[in-house]
Design a protein around this motif. Structure first.
Motif, short mmCIF file in Angstrom:
data_model
loop_
_atom_site.label_atom_id
_atom_site.label_comp_id
_atom_site.label_asym_id
_atom_site.label_seq_id
_atom_site.Cartn_x
_atom_site.Cartn_y
_atom_site.Cartn_z
N HIS A 141 6.14 1.13 -1.42
CA HIS A 141 7.30 1.19 -2.37
C HIS A 141 6.44 1.61 -3.83
CE1 HIS A 141 10.32 -1.44 -0.14
NE2 HIS A 141 10.99 -0.39 -0.66
N TYR A 142 7.06 2.46 -4.50
CA TYR A 142 6.67 3.08 -5.91
C TYR A 142 7.68 3.39 -6.69
CZ TYR A 142 6.85 7.92 -4.57
OH TYR A 142 7.46 9.16 -4.05
N VAL A 143 7.32 3.59 -7.89
CA VAL A 143 8.47 4.16 -8.88
C VAL A 143 8.16 5.38 -8.98
CG1 VAL A 143 9.50 4.09 -11.23
CG2 VAL A 143 8.65 1.78 -9.92
N ALA A 144 8.95 6.48 -8.58
CA ALA A 144 9.08 7.80 -8.77
C ALA A 144 9.61 8.46 -9.96
CB ALA A 144 9.66 8.43 -7.65
N HIS A 145 8.80 9.28 -10.85
CA HIS A 145 9.50 9.72 -11.86
C HIS A 145 9.98 8.63 -13.15
CE1 HIS A 145 9.23 13.34 -9.55
NE2 HIS A 145 10.25 12.96 -8.61
N GLY A 146 9.53 7.22 -12.93
CA GLY A 146 9.85 6.48 -13.81
C GLY A 146 11.04 5.78 -14.06
N ARG A 148 13.14 6.03 -10.35
CA ARG A 148 13.55 5.96 -8.83
C ARG A 148 12.72 4.97 -8.14
NH1 ARG A 148 13.07 9.06 -4.16
NH2 ARG A 148 11.87 10.53 -5.27
N TRP A 149 13.29 4.29 -7.42
CA TRP A 149 12.28 3.06 -6.60
C TRP A 149 12.33 3.87 -5.18
CZ3 TRP A 149 9.83 -1.20 -7.47
CH2 TRP A 149 9.67 -1.96 -6.32
N ALA A 150 11.15 4.37 -4.83
CA ALA A 150 10.97 5.09 -3.69
C ALA A 150 9.99 4.43 -2.47
CB ALA A 150 10.77 6.62 -4.04
N ARG A 151 9.87 5.17 -1.45
CA ARG A 151 8.78 4.55 -0.34
C ARG A 151 8.12 5.78 -0.19
NH1 ARG A 151 9.39 0.18 3.04
NH2 ARG A 151 11.51 0.02 2.65
N ALA A 152 6.98 5.69 0.14
CA ALA A 152 5.76 6.66 0.30
C ALA A 152 5.07 6.21 1.64
CB ALA A 152 5.01 7.00 -0.87
N TYR A 153 4.82 7.37 2.54
CA TYR A 153 4.01 7.36 3.77
C TYR A 153 2.81 8.00 4.01
CZ TYR A 153 8.71 5.50 5.04
OH TYR A 153 9.90 4.80 5.01
N PRO A 154 1.81 7.61 3.11
CA PRO A 154 0.47 8.38 3.12
C PRO A 154 0.02 8.28 4.70
CG PRO A 154 0.52 6.53 1.53
CD PRO A 154 1.81 6.39 2.36
N PRO A 155 -0.71 9.53 4.99
CA PRO A 155 -1.08 9.61 6.24
C PRO A 155 -2.40 8.50 6.54
CG PRO A 155 -2.13 11.42 4.88
CD PRO A 155 -0.80 10.75 4.14
N SER A 156 -2.50 7.94 7.62
CA SER A 156 -3.72 7.20 7.95
C SER A 156 -4.93 7.84 7.58
CB SER A 156 -3.39 6.60 9.35
OG SER A 156 -3.36 7.56 10.44
N SER A 157 -4.99 8.98 7.66
CA SER A 157 -6.24 9.52 7.53
C SER A 157 -6.80 9.69 6.17
CB SER A 157 -6.05 11.08 8.04
OG SER A 157 -5.33 11.84 7.48
N SER A 158 -5.85 9.34 5.15
CA SER A 158 -6.04 9.40 3.75
C SER A 158 -7.06 8.41 3.51
CB SER A 158 -4.70 9.30 3.02
OG SER A 158 -5.09 8.82 1.53
N ARG A 159 -8.14 8.58 2.66
CA ARG A 159 -8.97 7.56 1.94
C ARG A 159 -8.97 7.34 0.57
NH1 ARG A 159 -8.98 6.66 6.92
NH2 ARG A 159 -10.76 6.00 8.03
N GLU A 160 -7.56 7.55 0.09
CA GLU A 160 -7.30 7.53 -1.21
C GLU A 160 -6.36 6.14 -1.35
OE1 GLU A 160 -5.82 10.73 -3.29
OE2 GLU A 160 -7.57 11.93 -2.58
N LEU A 161 -6.82 5.27 -2.06
CA LEU A 161 -5.98 4.14 -2.32
C LEU A 161 -4.55 4.69 -3.24
CD1 LEU A 161 -8.47 1.73 -3.90
CD2 LEU A 161 -7.20 1.53 -1.67
N PHE A 162 -3.44 3.86 -2.78
CA PHE A 162 -2.19 4.32 -3.30
C PHE A 162 -1.57 3.21 -4.28
CE2 PHE A 162 2.47 5.00 -3.17
CZ PHE A 162 2.39 6.58 -2.93
N PRO A 163 -1.26 3.80 -5.66
CA PRO A 163 -0.82 2.78 -6.56
C PRO A 163 0.64 2.31 -6.11
CG PRO A 163 -1.95 4.42 -7.45
CD PRO A 163 -1.69 4.87 -6.07
N VAL A 164 0.94 1.10 -5.92
CA VAL A 164 2.35 0.76 -5.42
C VAL A 164 3.06 -0.25 -6.34
CG1 VAL A 164 1.55 0.89 -3.00
CG2 VAL A 164 1.31 -1.56 -4.25
N ALA A 165 4.10 -0.40 -6.08
CA ALA A 165 4.86 -1.25 -7.14
C ALA A 165 5.30 -2.82 -6.62
CB ALA A 165 6.55 -0.64 -7.34
N ASN A 166 4.86 -2.84 -5.37
CA ASN A 166 4.93 -4.16 -4.78
C ASN A 166 3.93 -4.21 -3.38
OD1 ASN A 166 7.12 -3.13 -3.01
ND2 ASN A 166 7.91 -5.25 -3.05
N LEU A 167 3.69 -5.30 -3.04
CA LEU A 167 2.65 -5.53 -1.63
C LEU A 167 3.78 -6.36 -0.79
CD1 LEU A 167 -0.87 -5.55 -3.07
CD2 LEU A 167 0.30 -3.73 -1.32
#
Length: 306
Positions: A141-146, A148-167
């Motif tokens: 979960h993350y906040v899109a455009h300030g 909208r509460w949204a959900r992202a699905y980064p690929p498992s191949s990504s090695r970039e940390l994803f800032p989230v709104a809750n865990l």
């Protein structure tokens, strides 16, 4: 820098599948200490847990007399960390039914070190949660455009940390220091939204949360998970009427707290309505479900604001 040997895991159990708990403890072998907190399970489970812990080095068992809830169980485990044989610098929170590769704990530690180096402040990190029944990941979960509460699905191949709104609570890795600053988990919530409330409290203090796309946990949400179409395929957790009571009560409780983001409150209100509609359509216990949902809302509205 945090080392895997300075990590303590805390697994809260209640009527657990002992085989799953054993696989989890084996996968945690690289951690400095493992704590199992049993939340008042019947004797047959306690005896099995005692036997399991006795044959698993570096593991301790804390037995609570009654089921005090997930948050209270985790807090009891955190309080017990001082009894570990090693110095503990980070805590890994776990549910009894979460399963993962033996490499996952170390990968989360490396991600936490990276996150704190990047942000310059204390952080919590967590894995991707995948429902084994539905065969789908829950995403982050993350906040899109300030707004909208949204959900992202980064690929498992990504090695970039994803800032989230809750865990999600299970799999959350945090430095011990952040618990001292932010405070313990909210035991009054008992079970649902314990992780949501904690996440919002962490963010309100200026700290950060990150999802780790390349680490995945298998985790059951509710009684079972199914795939449904709601503007796209999603994992839909099926919950008992009692769980819906806690979910609706705690949702309304959080909606009345000033540190909880308004965007989440708007999303949560809409999700409560959607959940009730879907449950009425697909659950044979629909009348009891609606009764318990309504009871949760009424009780939360009658309480004084925390």
């Amino acid at each position: 820098m945090i080392d895997i040997a300075s990590v303590a895991s805390i697994t809260v159990t209640y009527h657990p599948d002992i085989a799953v708990v054993e696989r989890q403890l084996q996968a945690l072998g690289s951690c400095g200490h493992r704590i199992v907190v049993d939340n008042g399970s019947p004797d047959e489970y306690r005896l099995a847990l005692r036997a399991l812990v006795s044959r698993t080095p570096g593991t301790s068992l804390l037995e609570l007399v009654d089921n005090l809830g997930l948050a209270a169980g985790l807090n009891a485990g955190i309080d017990a960390i001082g009894g570990a044989d090693v110095e503990i610098h980070a805590i890994l929170l776990l549910d009894q039914d979460s399963e993962f590769a033996a490499t996952a704990p170390l990968e989360l530690v490396e991600a936490l070190n990276s996150a704190q180096s990047i942000s310059g402040t204390m952080c919590c990190v967590g894995p991707v949660m995948a429902d084994p029944a539905a065969g789908m990941a829950h995403g982050f979960h993350y906040v899109a455009h300030g707004w909208r509460w949204a959900r992202a699905y980064p690929p498992s191949s990504s090695r970039e940390l994803f800032p989230v709104a809750n865990l999600n609570g299970s799999g959350t890795l945090m430095p011990t220091r952040i618990v001292e600053v932010v405070g313990p988990l909210d035991a009054t919530l008992f079970i649902d939204h314990v992780d949501t409330e904690w996440s919002f409290r962490v963010l309100s203090r200026g700290y950060s949360l990150y999802g780790v796309p390349w680490v995945q946990f298998q985790h059951r949400m509710g009684e079972a998970g199914r795939r449904i179409w709601l503007l796209g395929w999603r994992v839909w957790p099926e919950r008992s009427p009692l769980r819906h009571y806690f979910l609706y009560r705690n949702t309304v409780r959080l909606m009345r707290r000033n540190y909880v983001p308004r965007v989440w409150k708007a999303w949560a209100a809409m999700k409560m309505m959607v959940t009730m509609c879907v449950t009425i359509c697909i659950d044979s216990r629909r009348l009891e479900q609606v009764r318990m949902m309504s009871k949760g809302v009424r009780e939360a509205m009658s309480e004084s604001v925390a």
